[in-house]
Scaffold this motif. Structure first.
Motif, mmCIF file in Angstrom:
data_model
loop_
_atom_site.group_PDB
_atom_site.id
_atom_site.type_symbol
_atom_site.label_atom_id
_atom_site.label_comp_id
_atom_site.label_asym_id
_atom_site.label_seq_id
_atom_site.Cartn_x
_atom_site.Cartn_y
_atom_site.Cartn_z
ATOM 1 N N GLU A 267 -37.366 8.558 18.711
ATOM 2 C CA GLU A 267 -38.682 9.086 17.872
ATOM 3 C C GLU A 267 -38.783 8.200 16.449
ATOM 4 O OE1 GLU A 267 -41.909 10.801 18.027
ATOM 5 O OE2 GLU A 267 -40.684 11.944 19.219
ATOM 6 N N ARG A 268 -37.618 7.798 15.804
ATOM 7 C CA ARG A 268 -37.444 7.215 14.554
ATOM 8 C C ARG A 268 -37.835 5.828 14.754
ATOM 9 N NH1 ARG A 268 -31.911 9.889 12.467
ATOM 10 N NH2 ARG A 268 -32.652 12.004 11.770
ATOM 11 N N ARG A 269 -36.881 5.264 15.766
ATOM 12 C CA ARG A 269 -37.096 3.800 16.164
ATOM 13 C C ARG A 269 -38.596 3.657 16.516
ATOM 14 N NH1 ARG A 269 -32.791 0.563 15.954
ATOM 15 N NH2 ARG A 269 -32.783 1.553 14.169
ATOM 16 N N MET A 270 -39.264 4.357 17.414
ATOM 17 C CA MET A 270 -40.544 4.239 17.709
ATOM 18 C C MET A 270 -41.464 4.007 16.594
ATOM 19 S SD MET A 270 -42.056 6.362 20.992
ATOM 20 C CE MET A 270 -43.745 6.123 20.772
ATOM 21 N N LYS A 271 -41.341 4.822 15.559
ATOM 22 C CA LYS A 271 -42.141 4.790 14.383
ATOM 23 C C LYS A 271 -41.824 3.511 13.691
ATOM 24 C CE LYS A 271 -42.866 9.601 13.010
ATOM 25 N NZ LYS A 271 -42.048 10.639 12.643
ATOM 26 N N GLU A 272 -40.820 3.304 13.589
ATOM 27 C CA GLU A 272 -40.121 1.716 12.864
ATOM 28 C C GLU A 272 -40.927 0.831 13.558
ATOM 29 O OE1 GLU A 272 -35.847 2.997 11.605
ATOM 30 O OE2 GLU A 272 -36.014 1.007 12.546
ATOM 31 N N ASN A 273 -40.990 0.729 14.944
ATOM 32 C CA ASN A 273 -41.349 -0.457 15.767
ATOM 33 C C ASN A 273 -42.766 -0.418 15.551
ATOM 34 O OD1 ASN A 273 -39.049 -1.251 16.587
ATOM 35 N ND2 ASN A 273 -38.971 -0.445 18.663
#
Ligand code: DC
Length: 335
Positions: A267-273
């Motif tokens: 979830e965090r990585r998706m937001k960053e991306n």
């Protein structure tokens, strides 16, 4: 006005040695305290009586300190005191907390100031390492060393040279032909590949996966770990990675291992991306994260593992500030 303290020693009582070490000491004081010539009001030296061949104040003038008042005096002979030692006090018009500088054998005079503070933060992708490491480094006014950026840079070099990242021999040849270095601009790490700043180019999902693959090779790890140890030996820093506490700095006093569930990390990585304009589905990101975890944990050399003496923190349900406060508290308990 602030007083900046410092000291150095010489091995032989010669004009040359005194000039050289005074120059190094003053340059370091200027650099670390970001002083301009006009900030310096006066520089006062005292030296042990076994120094007779040159005035430290004269050496300072010759090192380019023309506009401030300079003064040298001789200290009383103290039984058991450091030999051939020159102490300095620089009075300067600065706002910041002064950084005192102790060089050569004089580092032993102020171990509290000269000991390097190395904080190791390991954990899988998306566990919050880099966010937390940056906050800690800013709060403690020390460097943040993103070790993953180094492996990412090797991966980028492989892509550019159209090299198969699984082939250890060609990767070894490549490593020997490129130069990776780290520099800091306003406290921010810049990762340099053969003179080019590639800090942004290494932040893609493709490079993430290739970095994980390329980091399994011994030649890559040896080269990157040497660079990391060099930086950590001469700077106080927070290092984040996979093997910092277990392999790069096994004697680091402060070790943390961050975890979070794969779903939370994805979830965090998706937001960053998506903030960077990279759009991937949740399933794609989750799958990549799990594949990368598996590669990083199962490789033969220095796999992702919690060091026995690292403090483990599950960040799944904690805010960034909660994690940073927790770690800062633990670090401050020890220093
Ligand atoms: O932290 P990161 O996502 O930027 O790291 C990219 C890859 O680099 C990671 O999947 C494994 C490797 N790596 C490593 O092997 N050792 C480190 N100390 C840091 C990163």
């Amino acid at each position: 006005m602030k007083a900046i303290r410092g000291a150095t020693t010489v091995e032989i009582d010669s004009a040359e040695a005194i000039k050289k070490n005074i120059k190094s000491l003053l340059s370091k004081i200027v650099e670390e305290n970001e002083l301009c010539e006009d900030d310096i009001i006066c520089i006062m030296f005292s030296n042990t009586s076994d120094i007779r061949s040159y005035y430290p104040a004269k050496a300072a003038r010759e090192a380019g300190f023309f506009n401030c008042a300079l003064y040298s005096s001789v200290e009383p002979d103290i039984c058991g005191g450091l030999k051939k030692c020159i102490r300095v006090m620089v009075l300067a018009e600065i706002e910041k907390t002064p950084k005192h500088i102790y060089l050569e054998r004089a580092v032993n005079l102020r171990k509290d100031l000269t000991k390097k503070l190395n904080i190791a933060i390991d954990g899988p992708a998306g566990s919050g390492k880099s966010t937390i490491a940056k906050i800690l480094a800013a709060k403690l006014d020390i460097l943040y060393l993103d070790t993953g950026a180094m492996y990412r840079t090797v991966a980028l070099a492989c892509v550019r040279s159209k090299i198969d990242v699984n082939n250890a021999l060609v990767v070894k040849n490549l490593i020997e032909s490129i130069k990776i270095s780290i520099k800091y601009e306003n406290g921010t790490q810049k990762t340099i590949l053969d003179g080019e700043d590639v800090s942004d180019k290494i932040r893609t999902p493709e490079i993430s996966m290739l970095a994980s693959k390329v980091s399994a090779h011994e030649c890559v790890r040896t080269s990157m770990v040497n660079l990391q140890r060099e930086i950590a030996a001469s700077n106080s820093c927070v290092l984040d990675g996979r093997d910092i506490g277990s392999n790069v700095l096994p004697n680091a006093e402060h070790k943390f291992y961050l975890t979070a569930s794969s779903e939370v990390r994805a979830e965090r990585r998706m937001k960053e991306n998506s903030a960077k304009g990279i759009n991937q589905s949740f399933c794609e990101v989750l799958c990549e994260i799990e594949q990368r975890d598996n590669q990083d944990k199962t490789r033969k050399i220095a796999p992702l593992v919690k060091a026995d003496d690292a403090i483990e923190i599950d960040t799944s349900k904690l805010t960034i500030n909660e994690v940073a406060t927790l770690i800062l508290g633990k670090v401050q308990e020890k220093i």
